[in-house]
Design an enzyme around this catalytic site. Structure first.
Site, short mmCIF file in Angstrom:
data_model
loop_
_atom_site.label_atom_id
_atom_site.label_comp_id
_atom_site.label_asym_id
_atom_site.label_seq_id
_atom_site.Cartn_x
_atom_site.Cartn_y
_atom_site.Cartn_z
N GLY A 46 -2.53 3.60 -6.88
CA GLY A 46 -2.28 5.02 -6.67
C GLY A 46 -1.67 5.23 -5.30
N GLU A 132 -7.06 9.87 -4.74
CA GLU A 132 -5.73 10.46 -4.44
C GLU A 132 -5.84 11.96 -4.15
OE1 GLU A 132 -3.72 8.28 -3.76
OE2 GLU A 132 -4.62 6.63 -4.87
ZN LIG Z 1 -5.67 5.72 -0.25
#
Ligand SMILES: [Zn+2]
Length: 182
Positions: A46, A132
């Site tokens: 991510g 995230e």
């Molecule tokens: Zn990170």
């Protein structure tokens, strides 16, 4: 391909809350492409826009062969936690630590064309969605650890070869670890 430099812990952009996306335009589509290319190159599971120095609420993910992005995310979390799961971060190269997270998450937001999207995930996907979204609020995984674990993590950060090198132009090769970088 438009691979960007990944900002390291210590860079103030990682502590700055990101702004909601208002214009779903060509610039936004380029940002999603840059994030995707940079995440896949790292490689990572991510990557959030502040990690490449862009203060917008956008992240990409690549978990269990699911590749995607989410804009202006809103999270709904399960009450049950995974206390022991290891987590890494591309802004903390080579390091991973047990980090408590909700086991399941539902993220609602938009795709780059402004269409509503819902992403449901458990385990690593849920962990990724939380990690995230935190980046978009200026929150880092060290903030989610219990105090004892955070102390150990900060010691490892101080001893890391990249520590104190938070210049935007510095990049590092990924190190072999058991953890997952996000
Ligand atoms: Zn990170």
């Amino acid at each position: 391909m438009a691979i960007q430099s990944i900002r390291l812990f210590g860079d103030p952009v990682l502590r700055t809350p990101a702004a909601p996306v208002v214009d779903f335009d060509k610039e936004l589509r380029k940002l999603v492409k840059d994030l995707t290319d940079t995440m896949m190159d790292a490689p990572g599971a991510g990557l959030a826009a502040p990690q490449i120095g862009v203060g917008l609420r956008v992240f990409t993910y690549y978990v269990d062969d699911r590749l995607g992005h989410l804009i202006n995310p809103d999270l709904d979390l399960s009450a049950d936690l995974d206390e022991e799961g290891e987590e890494g971060c591309l802004s903390f190269p080579g390091l991973s630590f047990p980090t408590p997270r909700a086991i399941r998450a539902v993220a609602k937001g938009f795709d780059m064309h402004g269409e509503p999207v819902t992403i449901e995930g458990s385990d690593l996907m849920a962990r990724c969605l939380q990690h995230e979204t935190d980046h978009l609020d200026g929150i880092l995984f060290i903030d989610r650890m219990d105090p004892k674990q955070r102390k150990l993590a900060m010691k490892a950060v101080r001893e890391a070869e990249w520590s104190g090198l938070a210049a935007p132009t510095v990049r590092f090769s990924p190190h072999a670890t058991g953890g997952r970088a996000l």
